[in-house]
Design a protein around this motif. Structure first.
Motif, PDB file in Angstrom:
ATOM      1  N   LYS A  53      44.077  38.241  39.209  1.00  0.00           N
ATOM      2  CA  LYS A  53      44.099  38.663  37.802  1.00  0.00           C
ATOM      3  C   LYS A  53      43.675  37.526  36.877  1.00  0.00           C
ATOM      4  O   LYS A  53      42.925  37.737  35.910  1.00  0.00           O
ATOM      5  N   LEU A  54      44.128  36.293  37.175  1.00  0.00           N
ATOM      6  CA  LEU A  54      43.791  35.147  36.339  1.00  0.00           C
ATOM      7  C   LEU A  54      42.309  34.806  36.448  1.00  0.00           C
ATOM      8  O   LEU A  54      41.690  34.386  35.464  1.00  0.00           O
ATOM      9  N   GLU A  70      39.938  37.058  37.095  1.00  0.00           N
ATOM     10  CA  GLU A  70      39.250  38.140  36.387  1.00  0.00           C
ATOM     11  C   GLU A  70      39.257  37.900  34.878  1.00  0.00           C
ATOM     12  O   GLU A  70      38.284  38.207  34.184  1.00  0.00           O
ATOM     13  N   SER A  71      40.336  37.330  34.380  1.00  0.00           N
ATOM     14  CA  SER A  71      40.461  37.093  32.934  1.00  0.00           C
ATOM     15  C   SER A  71      39.719  35.847  32.475  1.00  0.00           C
ATOM     16  O   SER A  71      39.561  35.617  31.274  1.00  0.00           O
TER      17      SER A  71
END
Length: 261
Positions: A166-167, A169-170
């Motif tokens: 997730k990190l 992707e962000s």
């Protein structure tokens, strides 16, 4: 209106951090090197020290009580209030590490910069803080600079908390697994090559780099259950190991001891 860093330290019990066993390791190892390099600089009675980003004054007060001429600069009023409560006679001024214009050039033999750099995500701000520390340091003087380490953060806060995908992707973590801290975040993380680049830009020469806590970052629970005898041996071990290449970078932060030519 309070800045994010002021809001953080108004809630964070910084005064207690170095009194817990994990913090005691960090403090004792750091004091070992502070003493070692103060001895290199000369006679105690002739030395002047500045503690920038002094927090609640743990190092400032300790060195003052040892007889050193030391002053503190701290951004957060809440921390200053605690420092003065702990020692009403301590010399402290409110200020930002990036602008020490109230201090003349080449005033101090040693500058301690343990807090500010890991609260400054922008490289230009890191350079300002390092440049100001260098400016107020005498020629031949020393600066002790603390940094938070990238890969400790990657392992403990990204992978261990199952957040890495997730990190990435962000955009918070890049494809090389380097944290890309956006402006406004409270903490920034670096690798050794980032520190080398900063030193080169400011013109500072490394004398030694050490890890104040080393493996204790991964042993917080175990430290609390150690006997006093074994804990004392662990501190001795960390002092001996702290500057070994296989240990530097393994903990949550390092301290870079640099010289102003």
């Amino acid at each position: 209106m309070l800045s994010p860093i002021e809001k953080h330290y108004n809630k964070h019990k910084e005064d207690l951090r170095l009194q817990r066993r994990h913090g005691i390791v960090e403090f004792k190892v750091s004091m070992h090197y502070i003493h070692q390099y103060l001895n290199v600089l000369g006679n105690k009675s002739n030395l002047k020290i500045l503690d920038v980003g002094a927090g609640t004054g743990r190092y400032t007060i300790e060195l003052k009580n040892e007889g050193y001429d030391i002053e503190a600069v701290e951004l957060v009023q809440h921390n200053i209030d605690i420092m003065l409560k702990n020692d009403p006679d301590v010399k402290v001024r409110k200020g930002d590490a990036r602008d020490l214009s109230f201090i003349p050039d080449e005033t101090y033999d040693m500058v301690i910069l343990f807090g500010p750099l890991y609260h400054l995500p922008l490289e230009e701000d890191k350079i300002k803080a390092l440049s100001e520390a260098s400016r107020v340091t005498k020629k031949g003087g020393l600066i002790l600079v603390a940094y938070l380490m990238n890969d400790h953060s990657i392992l403990t806060y990204c992978f261990a908390e199952n957040r890495m995908a997730k990190l990435m992707e962000s955009g918070f973590v890049d494809e090389n697994f380097h944290v890309c801290t956006p402006d406004g975040e409270l903490y920034d993380y670096v690798r050794l090559e980032d520190i080398d680049r900063l030193n080169s830009k400011v013109g500072l020469e490394r004398q030694l780099m050490f890890s104040p806590e080393g493996a204790s970052d991964f042993m917080r629970t175990q430290l609390n259950y150690m006997s006093d005898e074994n804990f004392a041996l662990f501190v001795k071990y960390q002092i001996q190991m702290s500057s070994r290449p296989e240990v530097v970078g393994a903990g949550s932060h390092v301290v870079d001891i640099v010289k102003k030519d």
